[in-house]
Design a protein around this motif. Structure first.
Motif, PDB file in Angstrom:
ATOM      1  N   GLY A 280       1.073  -1.232  -0.237  1.00  6.02           N
ATOM      2  CA  GLY A 280      -0.195  -0.615   0.127  1.00  6.02           C
ATOM      3  C   GLY A 280       1.418   1.348   0.221  1.00  6.02           C
ATOM      4  O   GLY A 280       0.853   1.525   1.080  1.00  6.02           O
TER       5      GLY A 280
ATOM      6  N   GLU B  44       2.420  -2.697  -5.237  1.00  2.00           N
ATOM      7  CA  GLU B  44       1.636  -3.557  -5.297  1.00  2.00           C
ATOM      8  C   GLU B  44       1.178  -4.573  -6.857  1.00  2.00           C
ATOM      9  O   GLU B  44       1.020  -5.423  -6.922  1.00  2.00           O
ATOM     10  CB  GLU B  44      -0.110  -2.864  -4.702  1.00  2.00           C
ATOM     11  CG  GLU B  44      -0.332  -2.198  -6.574  1.00  2.00           C
ATOM     12  CD  GLU B  44      -0.185  -0.918  -6.636  1.00  2.00           C
ATOM     13  OE1 GLU B  44       0.364  -0.369  -7.988  1.00  2.00           O
ATOM     14  OE2 GLU B  44       1.179  -0.782  -5.356  1.00  2.00           O
TER      15      GLU B  44
ATOM     16  N   LYS C 278      -3.210  -6.172  -0.512  1.00  6.76           N
ATOM     17  CA  LYS C 278      -3.040  -4.730  -1.566  1.00  6.76           C
ATOM     18  C   LYS C 278      -4.342  -4.287  -0.802  1.00  6.76           C
ATOM     19  O   LYS C 278      -5.000  -4.324  -0.431  1.00  6.76           O
ATOM     20  CB  LYS C 278      -3.544  -4.825  -2.673  1.00  6.76           C
ATOM     21  CG  LYS C 278      -2.116  -6.022  -3.816  1.00  6.76           C
ATOM     22  CD  LYS C 278      -2.821  -5.527  -5.242  1.00  6.76           C
ATOM     23  CE  LYS C 278      -1.576  -6.607  -5.565  1.00  6.76           C
ATOM     24  NZ  LYS C 278      -1.814  -6.907  -7.369  1.00  6.76           N
ATOM     25  N   ALA C 279      -3.398  -2.166  -0.837  1.00  9.67           N
ATOM     26  CA  ALA C 279      -4.975  -1.398  -0.879  1.00  9.67           C
ATOM     27  C   ALA C 279      -5.795  -1.202  -1.420  1.00  9.67           C
ATOM     28  O   ALA C 279      -5.713  -1.236  -2.649  1.00  9.67           O
ATOM     29  CB  ALA C 279      -4.523  -0.353   0.388  1.00  9.67           C
TER      30      ALA C 279
ATOM     31  N   GLN D 237      -4.030   1.516  -4.356  1.00 13.72           N
ATOM     32  CA  GLN D 237      -3.005   2.152  -3.624  1.00 13.72           C
ATOM     33  C   GLN D 237      -3.362   3.547  -3.101  1.00 13.72           C
ATOM     34  O   GLN D 237      -2.402   3.456  -1.983  1.00 13.72           O
ATOM     35  CB  GLN D 237      -1.647   2.056  -4.507  1.00 13.72           C
ATOM     36  CG  GLN D 237      -1.044   3.204  -5.295  1.00 13.72           C
ATOM     37  CD  GLN D 237      -2.224   3.072  -6.225  1.00 13.72           C
ATOM     38  OE1 GLN D 237      -2.797   2.121  -7.203  1.00 13.72           O
ATOM     39  NE2 GLN D 237      -2.387   4.189  -7.787  1.00 13.72           N
TER      40      GLN D 237
ATOM     41  N   ILE E 206      -6.452  -2.447   4.429  1.00 13.58           N
ATOM     42  CA  ILE E 206      -5.554  -3.217   3.567  1.00 13.58           C
ATOM     43  C   ILE E 206      -6.554  -4.714   3.901  1.00 13.58           C
ATOM     44  O   ILE E 206      -5.882  -5.166   4.863  1.00 13.58           O
ATOM     45  CB  ILE E 206      -4.423  -3.311   3.653  1.00 13.58           C
ATOM     46  CG1 ILE E 206      -3.567  -1.954   3.675  1.00 13.58           C
ATOM     47  CG2 ILE E 206      -3.807  -4.240   2.958  1.00 13.58           C
ATOM     48  CD1 ILE E 206      -2.670  -2.041   3.572  1.00 13.58           C
TER      49      ILE E 206
ATOM     50  N   ARG F   4       0.072   5.259   5.291  1.00 12.84           N
ATOM     51  CA  ARG F   4      -0.680   4.417   6.019  1.00 12.84           C
ATOM     52  C   ARG F   4      -2.239   5.367   7.134  1.00 12.84           C
ATOM     53  O   ARG F   4      -0.787   5.753   8.112  1.00 12.84           O
ATOM     54  CB  ARG F   4      -1.128   3.149   6.024  1.00 12.84           C
ATOM     55  CG  ARG F   4      -0.321   2.537   4.830  1.00 12.84           C
ATOM     56  CD  ARG F   4      -1.063   2.458   3.821  1.00 12.84           C
ATOM     57  NE  ARG F   4      -0.833   3.404   2.509  1.00 12.84           N
ATOM     58  CZ  ARG F   4      -1.375   4.409   1.693  1.00 12.84           C
ATOM     59  NH1 ARG F   4      -2.431   3.287   0.719  1.00 12.84           N
ATOM     60  NH2 ARG F   4      -0.919   4.543   0.446  1.00 12.84           N
TER      61      ARG F   4
END
Length: 281
Positions: free
Chosen positions: A30, A37, A59-60, A64, A70, A89
Motif C-alpha cells: 500500500g 502492489e 493490497k490497499a 494503492q 488493507i 497509511r
C-alpha cells in the motif's frame, strides 16, 4: 499387529506432511508512489514457482491510494514471514491490531523503502505511535523528517550501491554483485539509524544529489524491539526490481529470514518491468 502398523503409517504420513509444509510469505502492500502492489506479486510468483514457498499478496483497497483499508490482514496469523511495502497509511484499529499481533509473535519481517514511514496519523490520534513503525519494527528512522531528519537527495538523483566489506560473507549477499546501480534516490538514515546492533550489508552513494550528500547504508539486518529477525532496505524503486543483483538480494533475504539455506544456484533473472508511478493523489 495390523493396528500397530496402521498407526505407524498414519504417524509417518503426518510427520511427512508436517515436514513438507511450505513456508507462507505474506506481502502487505500500500504505497502511493512505487508500485509495490505490482512488483511484489512478481517476487511472490517467483517464490512459488522456483523456491517452494506459499505466498499471499495483500493490497490497499480500492487502490494503492486508499490509506485506510488493507483487507486480508488476518493472513498474518498464519504467516511465517511478513513483508511490508507501505507508505503513509492510516489503518483502522482492528487492522493495526492484526499487524501488532504479528509483531508480538516475534516472527521475522522485511520492509522496503517507504515502509520507514509506513504510517502517518495526525498528532494526538490514538494510533499516532504507529508513525514510528520504521524504528520499532525495522530498526529504521521513526517516520519521515522529524528529529531523525530522515530525507533523500532529490528525485533527479540515483544511487551507486556496493557491498560493505565487513559483510561480504553474509548469506544474504551470496551471488549478489559487489556493486550495482539503483534508480532509487538515496535515503538519509545516518547518523542515528539503523539502530544500534544492526548489521549493515550494502552502502549507497548518491549520484547527482540535490544537496550535500553522505554515503548511507541501504540494506541491513538485525533484531527489532520485539526480538524478531528483520531485513530492511531503503531501495525499492520499481526499476530497482529489474536489476538482477537486487532480485537476488531479495530472494536470498527471504530464505535467510525463514531460516532456510540461501540457494547456491540462482534460478535466473526475473522478468519485472513495472514503471515508476510517481505520487498520484
Amino acid at each position: 499387529m495390523k493396528k500397530g502398523l496402521l498407526l505407524f503409517l498414519l504417524l509417518s504420513a503426518a510427520c511427512f506432511s508436517f515436514a513438507q509444509k511450505k513456508p507462507l510469505v505474506v506481502f502487505v502492500t500500500g504505497d502511493h508512489e512505487y508500485s509495490g502492489e505490482q512488483t511484489l506479486p512478481l517476487i511472490a510468483a517467483e517464490l512459488e514457482k522456483n523456491y517452494g514457498f506459499q505466498t499471499k499478496v495483500l493490497k490497499a483497497t480500492p487502490d494503492q491510494n486508499s490509506e485506510k483499508n488493507i483487507p486480508g490482514l488476518e493472513s498474518l496469523k498464519e504467516a511465517d514471514l511478513a513483508i511490508f511495502y507501505l507508505r503513509w497509511r492510516q489503518l483502522p484499529p482492528d487492522q493495526l491490531a492484526l499487524i501488532e499481533d504479528y509483531l508480538k509473535s516475534g516472527k521475522p519481517l522485511m520492509g522496503f523503502r517507504t515502509t520507514t514511514h509506513a504510517f502517518n496519523f495526525p498528532k494526538g490520534d490514538p494510533s499516532e505511535r504507529w508513525n514510528a513503525f520504521g524504528e520499532f519494527a525495522l530498526n529504521a528512522p521513526p517516520g519521515w523528517g522529524g528529529k531523525a531528519a530522515h530525507t533523500h537527495y532529490g528525485h533527479q538523483s540515483t544511487t551507486d550501491v556496493s557491498i560493505i566489506e565487513a559483510a561480504k560473507k553474509h548469506p544474504i549477499l551470496r551471488g549478489v554483485a559487489p556493486s550495482f546501480h539503483a534508480n532509487s534516490w538515496l535515503y538519509r538514515v545516518l547518523p542515528d539509524y539503523p539502530t544500534k546492533g544492526s548489521e549493515w550489508l550494502l552502502m549507497g552513494k548518491s549520484v547527482n544529489p540535490d544537496k550535500t550528500a553522505i554515503d548511507n547504508p541501504v540494506a541491513w539486518t538485525g533484531t527489532n524491539s520485539y526480538g524478531a529477525k528483520i531485513f530492511t532496505t531503503t531501495l525499492g524503486h520499481p526499476e530497482d526490481f529489474q536489476v538482477e543483483a537486487f532480485q537476488r538480494l531479495i530472494i536470498n533475504a527471504i530464505h535467510w529470514e525463514l531460516g532456510e539455506k540461501v540457494p547456491k544456484k540462482w534460478k535466473g533473472k526475473i522478468d519485472i518491468n513495472v514503471p515508476y508511478r510517481g505520487i498520484v493523489k
